[in-house]
Structure formats: C-alpha cells, structure tokens
Enzyme design. Structure first.
Site, PDB file in Angstrom:
ATOM      1  N   LYS A 138       0.853  -1.192   0.331  1.00  0.00           N
ATOM      2  CA  LYS A 138       0.168   0.149  -0.174  1.00  0.00           C
ATOM      3  C   LYS A 138       0.987   1.489   0.501  1.00  0.00           C
ATOM      4  O   LYS A 138       2.085   1.080   0.301  1.00  0.00           O
ATOM      5  CB  LYS A 138      -1.365   0.094   1.170  1.00  0.00           C
ATOM      6  CG  LYS A 138      -2.111   0.951   1.132  1.00  0.00           C
ATOM      7  CD  LYS A 138      -3.580   0.771   0.125  1.00  0.00           C
ATOM      8  CE  LYS A 138      -4.385   1.225  -0.018  1.00  0.00           C
ATOM      9  NZ  LYS A 138      -5.736   0.478  -0.544  1.00  0.00           N
ATOM     10  N   ASP A 178      -6.539   4.404  -4.375  1.00  0.00           N
ATOM     11  CA  ASP A 178      -7.538   4.196  -3.591  1.00  0.00           C
ATOM     12  C   ASP A 178      -7.759   5.877  -3.158  1.00  0.00           C
ATOM     13  O   ASP A 178      -8.280   6.362  -3.841  1.00  0.00           O
ATOM     14  CB  ASP A 178      -6.600   4.004  -2.102  1.00  0.00           C
ATOM     15  CG  ASP A 178      -7.398   3.786  -1.162  1.00  0.00           C
ATOM     16  OD1 ASP A 178      -7.813   2.404  -0.530  1.00  0.00           O
ATOM     17  OD2 ASP A 178      -7.845   4.093  -0.343  1.00  0.00           O
ATOM     18  N   THR A 222     -15.220  -2.950  -6.707  1.00  0.00           N
ATOM     19  CA  THR A 222     -15.125  -2.638  -5.474  1.00  0.00           C
ATOM     20  C   THR A 222     -16.551  -2.863  -5.124  1.00  0.00           C
ATOM     21  O   THR A 222     -16.758  -3.644  -4.026  1.00  0.00           O
ATOM     22  CB  THR A 222     -14.274  -1.945  -4.833  1.00  0.00           C
ATOM     23  OG1 THR A 222     -13.261  -1.887  -5.206  1.00  0.00           O
ATOM     24  CG2 THR A 222     -14.084  -1.751  -3.223  1.00  0.00           C
TER      25      THR A 222
HETATM   26  P1  NDP Z   1     -12.375   7.848  -3.127  1.00  0.00           P
HETATM   27  O1  NDP Z   1     -12.035   8.835  -2.545  1.00  0.00           O
HETATM   28  O2  NDP Z   1     -13.249   7.892  -4.217  1.00  0.00           O
HETATM   29  O3  NDP Z   1     -14.323   8.253  -1.913  1.00  0.00           O
HETATM   30  C1  NDP Z   1     -14.086   7.927  -1.345  1.00  0.00           C
HETATM   31  C2  NDP Z   1     -15.399   8.462  -0.532  1.00  0.00           C
HETATM   32  O4  NDP Z   1     -15.091   7.951   1.079  1.00  0.00           O
HETATM   33  C3  NDP Z   1     -15.503  10.153  -1.056  1.00  0.00           C
HETATM   34  O5  NDP Z   1     -16.884  10.569  -0.615  1.00  0.00           O
HETATM   35  C4  NDP Z   1     -15.197  11.342   0.522  1.00  0.00           C
HETATM   36  O6  NDP Z   1     -15.515  12.729   0.679  1.00  0.00           O
HETATM   37  C5  NDP Z   1     -14.852  10.127   1.963  1.00  0.00           C
HETATM   38  N1  NDP Z   1     -14.304   9.868   2.842  1.00  0.00           N
HETATM   39  C6  NDP Z   1     -12.819   9.918   2.784  1.00  0.00           C
HETATM   40  N2  NDP Z   1     -12.191   9.970   3.955  1.00  0.00           N
HETATM   41  C7  NDP Z   1     -13.340  10.409   4.502  1.00  0.00           C
HETATM   42  C8  NDP Z   1     -13.135  10.725   5.757  1.00  0.00           C
HETATM   43  N3  NDP Z   1     -12.562  10.680   7.104  1.00  0.00           N
HETATM   44  N4  NDP Z   1     -14.381  10.907   6.874  1.00  0.00           N
HETATM   45  C9  NDP Z   1     -15.416  11.331   5.868  1.00  0.00           C
HETATM   46  N5  NDP Z   1     -15.535  10.523   5.131  1.00  0.00           N
HETATM   47  C10 NDP Z   1     -14.261  10.601   3.893  1.00  0.00           C
HETATM   48  O7  NDP Z   1     -11.967   6.714  -2.330  1.00  0.00           O
HETATM   49  P2  NDP Z   1     -12.693   4.569  -2.646  1.00  0.00           P
HETATM   50  O8  NDP Z   1     -14.254   5.136  -3.246  1.00  0.00           O
HETATM   51  O9  NDP Z   1     -11.871   4.613  -3.800  1.00  0.00           O
HETATM   52  O10 NDP Z   1     -12.651   4.338  -1.562  1.00  0.00           O
HETATM   53  C11 NDP Z   1     -13.699   4.283  -0.314  1.00  0.00           C
HETATM   54  C12 NDP Z   1     -13.074   3.235   1.102  1.00  0.00           C
HETATM   55  O11 NDP Z   1     -13.057   1.875   0.333  1.00  0.00           O
HETATM   56  C13 NDP Z   1     -11.756   3.382   1.173  1.00  0.00           C
HETATM   57  O12 NDP Z   1     -11.951   2.281   2.619  1.00  0.00           O
HETATM   58  C14 NDP Z   1     -10.702   2.298   0.679  1.00  0.00           C
HETATM   59  O13 NDP Z   1      -9.178   2.556   1.482  1.00  0.00           O
HETATM   60  C15 NDP Z   1     -11.883   1.391   0.214  1.00  0.00           C
HETATM   61  N6  NDP Z   1     -11.160   0.854  -0.758  1.00  0.00           N
HETATM   62  C16 NDP Z   1     -11.714   1.254  -2.315  1.00  0.00           C
HETATM   63  C17 NDP Z   1     -11.080   0.262  -2.858  1.00  0.00           C
HETATM   64  C18 NDP Z   1     -11.007   0.434  -4.825  1.00  0.00           C
HETATM   65  O14 NDP Z   1     -10.685  -0.212  -5.276  1.00  0.00           O
HETATM   66  N7  NDP Z   1     -10.720   1.946  -5.004  1.00  0.00           N
HETATM   67  C19 NDP Z   1     -10.665  -0.735  -3.376  1.00  0.00           C
HETATM   68  C20 NDP Z   1     -10.596  -1.273  -1.848  1.00  0.00           C
HETATM   69  C21 NDP Z   1     -11.492  -0.292  -0.770  1.00  0.00           C
HETATM   70  P3  NDP Z   1     -14.926  13.104   0.303  1.00  0.00           P
HETATM   71  O15 NDP Z   1     -14.736  13.613  -0.568  1.00  0.00           O
HETATM   72  O16 NDP Z   1     -15.118  14.528   1.754  1.00  0.00           O
HETATM   73  O17 NDP Z   1     -13.190  13.062   1.197  1.00  0.00           O
HETATM   74  O1  2IT Z   2      -7.800  -1.771  -1.094  1.00  0.00           O
HETATM   75  C1  2IT Z   2      -7.582  -1.689  -1.670  1.00  0.00           C
HETATM   76  O2  2IT Z   2      -7.831  -3.387  -2.005  1.00  0.00           O
HETATM   77  C2  2IT Z   2      -8.146  -1.490  -3.228  1.00  0.00           C
HETATM   78  N1  2IT Z   2      -7.346   0.176  -3.167  1.00  0.00           N
HETATM   79  C3  2IT Z   2      -7.513  -1.217  -4.213  1.00  0.00           C
HETATM   80  C4  2IT Z   2      -6.074  -2.189  -4.839  1.00  0.00           C
HETATM   81  C5  2IT Z   2      -5.387  -2.642  -6.457  1.00  0.00           C
HETATM   82  O3  2IT Z   2      -4.456  -2.935  -6.080  1.00  0.00           O
HETATM   83  O4  2IT Z   2      -6.314  -2.665  -7.188  1.00  0.00           O
END
Ligand code: NDP
Ligand code: 2IT
Length: 458
Positions: A138, A178, A222
């Site tokens: 990561k 992420d 995801t």
């Molecule tokens: P994005 O940046 O696309 O979206 C994140 C969302 O969560 C936004 O709406 C954001 O609001 C909100 N957010 C982020 N940080 C905070 C915080 N500290 N408090 C409140 N709201 C928050 O990220 P992803 O959708 O990609 O990721 C979301 C979650 O999923 C994370 O935990 C990530 O690790 C996990 N994840 C992502 C994967 C992927 O493929 N992208 C795969 C597996 C897990 P704002 O815009 O206002 O910051």
């Molecule tokens: O938390 C996760 O699994 C991710 N942000 C996606 C990682 C990836 O390599 O696609």
C-alpha cells in the site's frame, strides 16, 4: 510420554499471539490503526496455531507483521501560485510470498505510516483471498487533492512517481487507486512512469484508462463486488436486496458502484455521504446526479439537494448510521462505524453489513454486530473485488489482450462467491461457524503462511 491436551494447545497459541501483538505495539508506537488491524487478525488466528503448531515453529507471525520494505520520501511540487509545496510519500511493501506487491495509493491529509501500514497489512490477506497471485502492499501521501487544480494534481502526481518508480514494476510492485486516487491520477502517474522508464510496461499500475491497458469493470469492481458478497450472505438466510432499504456511506468510487449494483438488484439506497455530511432521499438516491457531481464536476454532496429539493442534507457524515435500513454498506473510510453507531443500526433492525471501505467498523462495533447476529461481511472479503479485477487487469496486460465487460464481471462475480465460500468453510473448520471475520482471516492467512514456509526463511 507427555500428552498435550487441546486446552494446552489453545493456551500456548493464545500466549504466542499475545506476545507477538505486544511486540508489534512496542516496536511501532503511536500507530493505533496498525495495532487495530493486527489485533483483529491475530485474535482470529489463535485456533489455527493451536491446530497447526508448525506456523509457530516457523515464526510466521513474527515475520508477517514486519513489512518486507517501507519507503518514505519527499514529494516537492509547485502550486499554481508558484509556491513550493512539500508532501510526504509512502510505499509499504508488506509481503510478496504469493506474488508481486499489490495495493492502492491513498492521497488524503490524514495519511501517515500507521494508516499505510494497516492498509498494507490487510492487503496481504485480502489479496490472498482473491485466489490471484498477488502479494500485499500500500502507499500514498498526505497530499490533499481537494480544491487543487488539474495542473496541480498533475505536477504532484508526476513528482510522486519520479521517486516511486524506483520501487515498482509489473513483476515487483503494482500500485492502483484508493481514496483520492482514481482514473485521472493513475493516468498521470502512468504517463510519468512510461516517460522515465522509456517503455510501455502496462502492468505497472492498475485502474488505467481502458484505451491504454485498463480493464473494463475495474471502475465498478469494488462496489459491485461488495454487493455480490453481501448478496451471498443474504441468500444464505433466505433474504435478498430486492425491496430492501440500504444506506451507503461515501460517494466516491466504491460507494457509487455499490449503489448502482444495489439498485440493479432491486434495493432502494436512501442515503450517501462525503466528509462534509450526508443526503437522505426517501425516493431513492438519484445515481446519475451523484455520478455527475462527484465523477465529473468534483463537487460536494450537499449540492445534491439543489437538484432534488425533496431530499435533505445534514451536516456531519457520522449521523448517516441513524437512518433505519436493512443493509448498511460503509464505503468511505476507516473507523466510520463505532460501537454507538453499531448499536443504533442494530436497534433500527439492520440485517446485514458489507464493508466496502477498509476497516470501517471498530473492533467494538464488530462485536456488537456479532452479538446481535447481524450478517457481517468484513472488508478483506467484501471489498476484495477491486483488487481481484486489478489482478485480472495485470493478466490481460501480460497477455496483451482485453476481455469484455461481461467476461470480467462474470469472473468478478465468481471470485466473490468463492471468497464467501472459503470464508464460510474456514470458519466452520475451526469452530466459528458463521463468523466471516475469523473465516476470512484464516482462509487468507493459511495460503500466505504455507507459501512462506515453502520458500524458507527469507
Ligand atoms: P474515493 O476517494 O473515491 O471516495 C471516498 C469517499 O469517502 C468520498 O465520498 C469521501 O468524501 C469519503 N471520505 C474519505 N475520507 C473520509 C473521512 N476521513 N471521513 C469521512 N468521509 C471520508 O475513495 P474510494 O471510494 O476509492 O475508497 C473508499 C474506501 O474503500 C476506502 O476505505 C478505500 O480504502 C476502500 N477501498 C477502495 C478500493 C478501490 O478500488 N477504490 C478497493 C477496496 C477498498 P470527501 O470527498 O469529502 O473526502
Ligand atoms: O484497498 C484496496 O484493495 C484497493 N484500494 C485496491 C487495490 C488494487 O490494487 O486494486
């Protein structure tokens, strides 16, 4: 002859796990998120060590909690006003026993060593669960993309990659997105990597644009995968998404496609959020509006109510869990559901939780869900669809071909079903029937641990 009873095995395993946990806390002070992730996994592995002392004899835990490599670096860049800004970049290469390091990059002001280590540690087990040949890693930066111009994003990501490129490669370490890192950022980073390397190594990053080696369905993977996973949990209890009320936190990549798939399966998603607050729409969230606001215009979720005046916006994102729902999908960030929020969800009759985000529930919240027999899909299993399709993107890049959306979606669906089955079976085998936290941790762990034993002390 001295005979060892199962109770003695369990006592020895408990003591072993406790001593490793204490040494992690001592060697990594002030890293509370990392400690939390370690504690959750270690506690659930006690029955494995009791049954298979070989893992203790080979010191697998002592080795697995220590990253193979941690890189921290300066990221200088010039903002639009001509001022030099300095951020900190990280890459934690945690474990490569079953494949190249694989895991996302997070750009968020809260990023520090503890957060990247917790995410990297979780990634080892998640990636193993997918059944794909990918190790755990990561990275990220404390850079805040909010309010930055497109040019600032490009200059920052180029500077970030100028250092990161030394440590990555299609067979070494393959980053992806992420929080704060999506298609735009991956595109700029890929461009900079290609320029420095002087070659088109498509498999160095995943989540790329489809026209330069990205996989169809990666954007959706995801969120879709999380809903596929929850659907398996529901089916087991004779329940379904059809006609159910769902609350999804976040409005980013994971949230948007969780909402899309939940709608496709006949559910009504009534709320979503960003870090400023949440919207409640009793008619069901209009996803086209959310996609435009978030994916195209990069605006705040509060703007939703300007276009849908019957909906309401409430400041502060934590309140979203007070909305009654059948299914809750936390898809924003770590520790967004604490014990109190979990109790409110349970009191309002929630039947299932699917963790789209990484570690969104505190250890206390998970206990509340388990105590109240709420179906609970832990992050490592429920959100593994993203990285699973990343591995499929790597495979397509190696073969220099592209699968259709339907082909990748079908593979994703079958991977999520397998993860569910493997977690269920592992939980049953070790006497924790129905506990998918224990099941996912054990199923993910044993594959990596066996590979580590086979490869000797390295
Ligand atoms: P994005 O940046 O696309 O979206 C994140 C969302 O969560 C936004 O709406 C954001 O609001 C909100 N957010 C982020 N940080 C905070 C915080 N500290 N408090 C409140 N709201 C928050 O990220 P992803 O959708 O990609 O990721 C979301 C979650 O999923 C994370 O935990 C990530 O690790 C996990 N994840 C992502 C994967 C992927 O493929 N992208 C795969 C597996 C897990 P704002 O815009 O206002 O910051
Ligand atoms: O938390 C996760 O699994 C991710 N942000 C996606 C990682 C990836 O390599 O696609």
């Amino acid at each position: 002859m001295i005979t060892v009873t199962p109770e003695q095995d369990l006592a020895a395993a408990t003591q072993y796990v406790q001593s490793v946990y204490e040494s992690v806390v001592k060697r990594n002070p002030h890293e509370s998120e990392f400690h939390q992730a370690i504690k959750e996994i270690l506690d659930s592995l006690v029955p494995v060590f009791a049954k298979h002392p070989k893992y203790m004899q080979h010191s697998i835990l002592e080795r697995i909690v220590e990253p193979e490599r941690v890189v921290s670096f300066r990221v200088p860049w010039v903002d639009d006003a001509g001022k030099v800004q300095v951020n900190r970049g990280f890459r934690v290469q945690f474990n490569s026993a079953i494949g190249p390091y694989k895991g996302g990059l997070r750009f968020h002001p809260s990023v520090n060593a503890s957060i990247i280590k917790f995410l990297g540690f979780e990634q080892i087990f998640k990636n193993s669960l997918t059944g794909q040949p990918i190790g755990g890693g990561k990275g990220g930066s404390d850079f805040d993309p909010k309010g930055k111009s497109d040019n600032e994003i490009m200059r920052f990501t180029q500077s970030f990659m100028t250092e990161l490129f030394k440590y990555i490669g299609p067979d070494e370490d393959v980053p992806a997105g992420d929080i704060g890192v999506g298609g735009r950022e991956i595109g700029y980073m890929f461009g900079q990597y290609r320029r420095i390397r002087g070659g088109h190594e498509a498999g160095v990053l995943t989540g790329k644009g489809v026209i330069f080696g990205g996989s169809l369905t990666r954007t959706e993977a995801t969120g879709y995968g999380c809903v596929y996973f929850v659907n398996e949990m529901l089916k087991f209890k004779g329940l379904s998404f059809e006609g159910s009320t769902v609350v999804v936190s976040g409005s980013g990549n994971v949230a948007i496609y969780a909402i899309e798939k939940a709608h496709q399966l006949g559910a009504k998603v009534v709320a979503c959020s960003d870090s400023g607050g949440y919207v409640y729409d009793a008619n069901g969230i209009n996803l086209a509006t959310v996609k435009r606001l978030k994916e195209v215009e990069r605006k705040r979720i509060r703007e939703y109510v300007n276009e849908h005046p019957h909906a309401i916006y409430i400041e502060g994102f934590e309140g979203i869990w007070t909305i009654p729902c059948d299914i809750a999908l936390p898809c924003a960030t770590q520790n967004e559901i604490n014990e109190n929020a979990a109790r409110i969800l349970v009191a309002n009759g929630v039947k299932a939780i699917g963790e789209g985000a990484n570690m969104p529930s505190t250890l206390e919240a998970i206990e509340v869900f388990h105590d109240n027999h709420v179906l609970f899909g832990p992050a490592k299993a429920a959100n593994a669809g993203g990285v699973a399709v990343s591995a499929l993107e790597m495979a397509q890049n190696s073969m220099r071909l592209n699968w259709t959306f339907e082909e990748v979606d079908a593979k994703l669906h079958s991977i999520m079903k397998n993860i569910y089955q493997n977690a269920v079976l592992a939980a049953e085998e070790y006497g924790y029937s129905g506990n998918l936290v224990v099941g996912a941790n054990i199923a993910g762990f044993t594959r990596v641990a066996d590979a580590m034993i086979a490869q000797g002390v390295v």
